[in-house]
Design a protein around this motif. Structure first.
Motif, PDB file in Angstrom:
ATOM      1  N   GLY A   1      34.246  44.458  50.602  1.00  0.00           N
ATOM      2  CA  GLY A   1      35.516  43.775  51.120  1.00  0.00           C
ATOM      3  C   GLY A   1      36.592  44.283  49.905  1.00  0.00           C
ATOM      4  N   THR A   2      37.846  43.659  49.734  1.00  0.00           N
ATOM      5  CA  THR A   2      38.732  43.798  48.829  1.00  0.00           C
ATOM      6  C   THR A   2      39.277  42.545  48.452  1.00  0.00           C
ATOM      7  OG1 THR A   2      40.604  43.701  50.578  1.00  0.00           O
ATOM      8  CG2 THR A   2      39.605  46.217  49.773  1.00  0.00           C
ATOM      9  N   PHE A   3      39.945  42.398  47.137  1.00  0.00           N
ATOM     10  CA  PHE A   3      40.707  41.128  46.548  1.00  0.00           C
ATOM     11  C   PHE A   3      41.986  41.593  46.132  1.00  0.00           C
ATOM     12  CE2 PHE A   3      37.763  42.200  43.383  1.00  0.00           C
ATOM     13  CZ  PHE A   3      38.377  42.053  42.169  1.00  0.00           C
ATOM     14  N   VAL A   4      43.041  40.715  46.217  1.00  0.00           N
ATOM     15  CA  VAL A   4      44.079  41.171  45.499  1.00  0.00           C
ATOM     16  C   VAL A   4      44.305  40.435  44.090  1.00  0.00           C
ATOM     17  CG1 VAL A   4      46.556  40.856  45.835  1.00  0.00           C
ATOM     18  CG2 VAL A   4      45.575  41.368  47.727  1.00  0.00           C
ATOM     19  N   ALA A   5      44.690  41.167  42.878  1.00  0.00           N
ATOM     20  CA  ALA A   5      44.853  40.607  41.784  1.00  0.00           C
ATOM     21  C   ALA A   5      46.457  40.773  41.629  1.00  0.00           C
ATOM     22  CB  ALA A   5      44.355  41.693  40.711  1.00  0.00           C
ATOM     23  N   GLN A   6      46.893  39.443  41.471  1.00  0.00           N
ATOM     24  CA  GLN A   6      48.346  39.534  41.410  1.00  0.00           C
ATOM     25  C   GLN A   6      48.393  38.007  40.627  1.00  0.00           C
ATOM     26  OE1 GLN A   6      50.698  39.389  44.805  1.00  0.00           O
ATOM     27  NE2 GLN A   6      52.161  38.200  43.957  1.00  0.00           N
ATOM     28  N   HIS A   7      49.105  38.125  39.649  1.00  0.00           N
ATOM     29  CA  HIS A   7      49.479  36.848  38.879  1.00  0.00           C
ATOM     30  C   HIS A   7      50.425  35.758  39.531  1.00  0.00           C
ATOM     31  CE1 HIS A   7      49.422  35.380  34.692  1.00  0.00           C
ATOM     32  NE2 HIS A   7      50.784  34.756  34.901  1.00  0.00           N
ATOM     33  N   GLY A   8      49.527  34.536  39.538  1.00  0.00           N
ATOM     34  CA  GLY A   8      50.240  33.664  40.346  1.00  0.00           C
ATOM     35  C   GLY A   8      49.305  33.262  41.567  1.00  0.00           C
ATOM     36  N   LEU A   9      48.232  34.145  41.959  1.00  0.00           N
ATOM     37  CA  LEU A   9      47.359  34.024  43.271  1.00  0.00           C
ATOM     38  C   LEU A   9      45.985  33.411  42.276  1.00  0.00           C
ATOM     39  CD1 LEU A   9      48.023  36.972  45.143  1.00  0.00           C
ATOM     40  CD2 LEU A   9      48.981  34.606  45.500  1.00  0.00           C
ATOM     41  N   PRO A  10      45.455  32.633  43.502  1.00  0.00           N
ATOM     42  CA  PRO A  10      43.955  32.444  43.094  1.00  0.00           C
ATOM     43  C   PRO A  10      43.152  33.634  42.304  1.00  0.00           C
ATOM     44  CG  PRO A  10      44.414  31.541  44.971  1.00  0.00           C
ATOM     45  CD  PRO A  10      45.427  32.604  44.614  1.00  0.00           C
ATOM     46  N   GLN A  11      42.224  33.077  41.132  1.00  0.00           N
ATOM     47  CA  GLN A  11      41.923  34.330  40.335  1.00  0.00           C
ATOM     48  C   GLN A  11      40.204  34.480  40.463  1.00  0.00           C
ATOM     49  OE1 GLN A  11      43.207  33.937  36.260  1.00  0.00           O
ATOM     50  NE2 GLN A  11      45.317  33.912  37.020  1.00  0.00           N
ATOM     51  N   GLU A  12      39.845  33.871  41.648  1.00  0.00           N
ATOM     52  CA  GLU A  12      38.248  34.332  42.223  1.00  0.00           C
ATOM     53  C   GLU A  12      38.341  34.386  43.626  1.00  0.00           C
ATOM     54  OE1 GLU A  12      36.297  30.828  40.532  1.00  0.00           O
ATOM     55  OE2 GLU A  12      36.326  29.835  42.541  1.00  0.00           O
ATOM     56  N   ILE A  13      37.206  35.132  43.993  1.00  0.00           N
ATOM     57  CA  ILE A  13      36.829  34.974  45.415  1.00  0.00           C
ATOM     58  C   ILE A  13      35.387  34.743  45.438  1.00  0.00           C
ATOM     59  CG2 ILE A  13      38.443  36.649  46.156  1.00  0.00           C
ATOM     60  CD1 ILE A  13      35.994  38.583  46.160  1.00  0.00           C
ATOM     61  N   THR A  14      35.000  34.106  46.429  1.00  0.00           N
ATOM     62  CA  THR A  14      33.354  33.772  46.782  1.00  0.00           C
ATOM     63  C   THR A  14      32.947  34.474  47.912  1.00  0.00           C
ATOM     64  OG1 THR A  14      33.800  31.514  45.920  1.00  0.00           O
ATOM     65  CG2 THR A  14      31.791  31.850  47.166  1.00  0.00           C
ATOM     66  N   ASP A  15      31.811  35.235  47.696  1.00  0.00           N
ATOM     67  CA  ASP A  15      31.170  36.126  48.734  1.00  0.00           C
ATOM     68  C   ASP A  15      29.733  35.938  48.690  1.00  0.00           C
ATOM     69  OD1 ASP A  15      30.479  38.138  50.718  1.00  0.00           O
ATOM     70  OD2 ASP A  15      32.214  39.496  50.427  1.00  0.00           O
ATOM     71  N   ASP A  16      29.043  35.488  49.644  1.00  0.00           N
ATOM     72  CA  ASP A  16      27.565  35.286  49.274  1.00  0.00           C
ATOM     73  C   ASP A  16      26.832  36.847  49.708  1.00  0.00           C
ATOM     74  OD1 ASP A  16      27.453  32.640  49.134  1.00  0.00           O
ATOM     75  OD2 ASP A  16      27.485  32.345  51.164  1.00  0.00           O
ATOM     76  N   ARG A  17      27.502  37.664  50.356  1.00  0.00           N
ATOM     77  CA  ARG A  17      27.026  39.012  50.307  1.00  0.00           C
ATOM     78  C   ARG A  17      26.850  39.832  49.028  1.00  0.00           C
ATOM     79  NH1 ARG A  17      31.175  41.452  54.180  1.00  0.00           N
ATOM     80  NH2 ARG A  17      32.583  40.229  52.674  1.00  0.00           N
ATOM     81  N   ILE A  18      27.260  39.244  47.964  1.00  0.00           N
ATOM     82  CA  ILE A  18      26.938  40.018  46.550  1.00  0.00           C
ATOM     83  C   ILE A  18      25.919  39.484  45.966  1.00  0.00           C
ATOM     84  CG2 ILE A  18      29.243  40.677  46.470  1.00  0.00           C
ATOM     85  CD1 ILE A  18      29.853  38.469  44.204  1.00  0.00           C
ATOM     86  N   ILE A  19      25.212  38.463  46.435  1.00  0.00           N
ATOM     87  CA  ILE A  19      24.033  37.792  45.493  1.00  0.00           C
ATOM     88  C   ILE A  19      22.958  38.822  45.457  1.00  0.00           C
ATOM     89  CG2 ILE A  19      22.367  36.075  45.628  1.00  0.00           C
ATOM     90  CD1 ILE A  19      24.441  34.080  47.023  1.00  0.00           C
ATOM     91  N   GLY A  20      22.427  39.047  44.220  1.00  0.00           N
ATOM     92  CA  GLY A  20      21.387  39.873  43.869  1.00  0.00           C
ATOM     93  C   GLY A  20      21.692  41.214  44.311  1.00  0.00           C
TER      94      GLY A  20
END
Length: 112
Positions: free
Chosen positions: A27-46
């Motif tokens: 997937g992708t995520f947006v890093a922009q000051h002022g937006l939430p600074q984390e994402i959760t994705d169970d597909r990355i475990i392990g």
């Protein structure tokens, strides 16, 4: 057809070559000051996770440049988190407070 990714520094030295492994984008995520600074994705475990800058987009036009890149990205269990040092980087002329060009950074993340 073979595929890969190579990253070089400003002197042409190879810093990363992924032609010997396959990167599977999740997937992708947006890093922009002022937006939430984390994402959760169970597909990355392990999995071994990598993050790459996919694109940088200008989201506001103006006379001066304002941008912020995270100063750190960490991966823990099912979370990808990033943080800022609290300050934007500015290209600002003294005494002028007109509009700024603002950019956001889009990261791709996946496993290899």
């Amino acid at each position: 057809m073979p595929a890969g990714l190579s990253v070089f520094d400003d002197k042409g030295n190879s810093r990363l070559c992924s032609s010997n492994f396959i990167f599977n984008e999740i997937g992708t995520f947006v890093a922009q000051h002022g937006l939430p600074q984390e994402i959760t994705d169970d597909r990355i475990i392990g999995k071994r996770i990598a993050c790459f800058i996919k694109s940088v987009e200008q989201i506001q036009d103006g006379a001066y440049i304002s941008y912020a890149y995270p100063n750190g990205i960490s991966i823990d269990n099912n979370k990808i988190q990033w943080s800022y040092n609290g300050n934007f980087s500015y290209d600002k002329r003294a005494g002028l407070s007109e509009s700024y060009k603002i950019y956001r950074v889009i990261y791709s993340y996946g496993w290899y």
